[in-house]
Write a protein that holds these residues in place. Sequence first.
Motif, PDB file in Angstrom:
ATOM      1  N   LEU A  33       0.803  -1.221   0.000  1.00  0.00           N
ATOM      2  CA  LEU A  33       0.000   0.000   0.000  1.00  0.00           C
ATOM      3  C   LEU A  33       0.838   1.274   0.000  1.00  0.00           C
ATOM      4  CD1 LEU A  33      -2.948  -1.117   2.285  1.00  0.00           C
ATOM      5  CD2 LEU A  33      -2.797  -1.147  -0.193  1.00  0.00           C
ATOM      6  N   SER A  34       2.069   1.186   0.502  1.00  0.00           N
ATOM      7  CA  SER A  34       2.930   2.377   0.453  1.00  0.00           C
ATOM      8  C   SER A  34       3.239   2.734  -1.004  1.00  0.00           C
ATOM      9  CB  SER A  34       4.216   2.147   1.244  1.00  0.00           C
ATOM     10  OG  SER A  34       4.890   1.029   0.755  1.00  0.00           O
ATOM     11  N   MET A  37      -0.034   4.167  -2.614  1.00  0.00           N
ATOM     12  CA  MET A  37      -0.271   5.542  -2.172  1.00  0.00           C
ATOM     13  C   MET A  37       0.520   6.550  -2.990  1.00  0.00           C
ATOM     14  SD  MET A  37      -0.267   5.099   1.917  1.00  0.00           S
ATOM     15  CE  MET A  37       0.068   6.765   2.370  1.00  0.00           C
ATOM     16  N   ASN A  54      -6.694  -1.223   5.669  1.00  0.00           N
ATOM     17  CA  ASN A  54      -5.980  -0.035   5.180  1.00  0.00           C
ATOM     18  C   ASN A  54      -6.179   0.196   3.681  1.00  0.00           C
ATOM     19  OD1 ASN A  54      -5.040   0.320   7.761  1.00  0.00           O
ATOM     20  ND2 ASN A  54      -2.968   0.833   7.110  1.00  0.00           N
TER      21      ASN A  54
ATOM     22  N   LEU B 137      -2.881 -10.388  10.088  1.00  0.00           N
ATOM     23  CA  LEU B 137      -2.208  -9.665  11.168  1.00  0.00           C
ATOM     24  C   LEU B 137      -2.993  -9.822  12.477  1.00  0.00           C
ATOM     25  CD1 LEU B 137       0.240  -7.697  11.231  1.00  0.00           C
ATOM     26  CD2 LEU B 137      -1.374  -5.844  10.853  1.00  0.00           C
ATOM     27  N   ILE B 164       4.620  -0.826   7.783  1.00  0.00           N
ATOM     28  CA  ILE B 164       4.259   0.461   7.179  1.00  0.00           C
ATOM     29  C   ILE B 164       4.436   0.409   5.659  1.00  0.00           C
ATOM     30  CG2 ILE B 164       4.932   2.893   7.040  1.00  0.00           C
ATOM     31  CD1 ILE B 164       5.480   2.726  10.104  1.00  0.00           C
ATOM     32  N   LEU B 167       1.316  -1.726   4.531  1.00  0.00           N
ATOM     33  CA  LEU B 167      -0.019  -1.154   4.745  1.00  0.00           C
ATOM     34  C   LEU B 167      -0.099   0.352   4.472  1.00  0.00           C
ATOM     35  CD1 LEU B 167      -1.250  -2.996   7.953  1.00  0.00           C
ATOM     36  CD2 LEU B 167      -1.635  -3.585   5.572  1.00  0.00           C
ATOM     37  N   GLY B 168       1.017   0.993   4.235  1.00  0.00           N
ATOM     38  CA  GLY B 168       0.996   2.410   3.906  1.00  0.00           C
ATOM     39  C   GLY B 168       0.890   3.322   5.118  1.00  0.00           C
ATOM     40  N   ASP B 169       0.494   2.770   6.250  1.00  0.00           N
ATOM     41  CA  ASP B 169       0.382   3.545   7.487  1.00  0.00           C
ATOM     42  C   ASP B 169       0.431   2.533   8.629  1.00  0.00           C
ATOM     43  OD1 ASP B 169       0.041   5.558   9.320  1.00  0.00           O
ATOM     44  OD2 ASP B 169      -1.968   6.132   8.661  1.00  0.00           O
ATOM     45  N   PHE B 170       0.600   3.035   9.839  1.00  0.00           N
ATOM     46  CA  PHE B 170       0.573   2.121  10.980  1.00  0.00           C
ATOM     47  C   PHE B 170      -0.890   1.910  11.383  1.00  0.00           C
ATOM     48  CE2 PHE B 170       1.152   0.283  15.066  1.00  0.00           C
ATOM     49  CZ  PHE B 170       2.355  -0.412  14.948  1.00  0.00           C
ATOM     50  N   PRO B 171      -1.375   0.660  11.409  1.00  0.00           N
ATOM     51  CA  PRO B 171      -2.796   0.434  11.647  1.00  0.00           C
ATOM     52  C   PRO B 171      -3.193   0.660  13.105  1.00  0.00           C
ATOM     53  CG  PRO B 171      -1.661  -1.653  11.564  1.00  0.00           C
ATOM     54  CD  PRO B 171      -0.633  -0.600  11.276  1.00  0.00           C
ATOM     55  N   SER B 173      -5.562  -1.162  14.562  1.00  0.00           N
ATOM     56  CA  SER B 173      -5.708  -2.498  15.141  1.00  0.00           C
ATOM     57  C   SER B 173      -4.922  -3.487  14.299  1.00  0.00           C
ATOM     58  CB  SER B 173      -7.181  -2.905  15.196  1.00  0.00           C
ATOM     59  OG  SER B 173      -7.698  -3.006  13.878  1.00  0.00           O
TER      60      SER B 173
END
Lengths: 108, 242
Positions: A33-34, A37, A54, B137, B164, B167-171, B173
């Motif tokens: 996903l990074s 994006m 996400n 996860l 990261i 997923l592009g960001d820290f989730p 949950s």
Amino acid sequence: MTVKELLKLEEFEAVNIADDSRKIIGGYCGDLLSWVMGRAEENNVFVTIMVNVNVIAVASLINVSCVVICENAELSDELITAAKQKEINIIKTPLASFEACAYLSNLI
Amino acid sequence: MRKYYYDLHIHSCLSPCGDRDMTVNNIAGMGKLAGLQIMALTDHNSVKNLPSFFAACENYGITALGGMELTTAEDIHMVCLFDSLENAMLFGDEVEKRKIIFMNKPEIFGEQLILDKDDNVIGNEENLLINATTLSLQEGYDLCKKFSGVAYPAHIDRDSNGIIAVLGDFPESPEFSCVEFYNLEKREEYEQRFPAIKNKVVIQSSDAHYLDKIPDAKNYFEFEEGLSFEQIRKKVIEFLKD
């Protein structure tokens, strides 16, 4: 083409449709996903096998026309709920990512 | 109080990318030389070298922690640690049921060797250990918790299989209590970019696949003096869960 037109094809099934009039202009395929994006663009169809929640955050951020989840990867309630909240069009297909992209590239 | 130096992310020769010299006794011996008091063995998706690792660490007076680096369904690497060998082995049994079976090709990925406490090869894992399992996860996190363990995302500052990057960001949950950095110098930058990681326990471990990558003692916990191996194990897990 529009999301509505995409859904007329038998390989593509609606999971959550917020706005089927969205136009699809180009597409991006990826599971990290990074990368998505940084590279997908507005009004793209986003093709992936990633089913973490996400995906919805990224789809919303980029404002893609719809997300196509390939190989009928199992979708959690959490993802579907998030798609409803953020009004993201989610479509699933039994096709693999490569096949889905090849198919879609002829139509867009 | 005293300092207990740790390295909680080490691979043995059971991991396909782990060097042949990463035998349980070499790891424990190198840890001793490096000045470590606590070491965790975290092979990819397997716990089969843990019993011999515990024996080797005991010989060197090092507290062994049983663990695994689980590859989740999303291809994220998650460190899972347990307060006893038994719990780690039970967790390993459950992960076995959730593996995607794919034969290892040793010429490409390397051998996956199971050792006894004297470093003799007693088995060769035939199924590739590095590929994703069917545990998401959240499922992996929950399963770890079921066996009183703690699970946290590995090397969150790395592109390959870091949470990261994937997923592009820290989730939000699972609600991780802890994160692992490979390079702690990136901590401040990451906390600014991903506020979700603030206020979590931060661990730095080596992710060593080669003996010379086990660094000299640097990161430590502070606990009372004179604790038994078992007490130290429990303290570490408690600390990481907090």
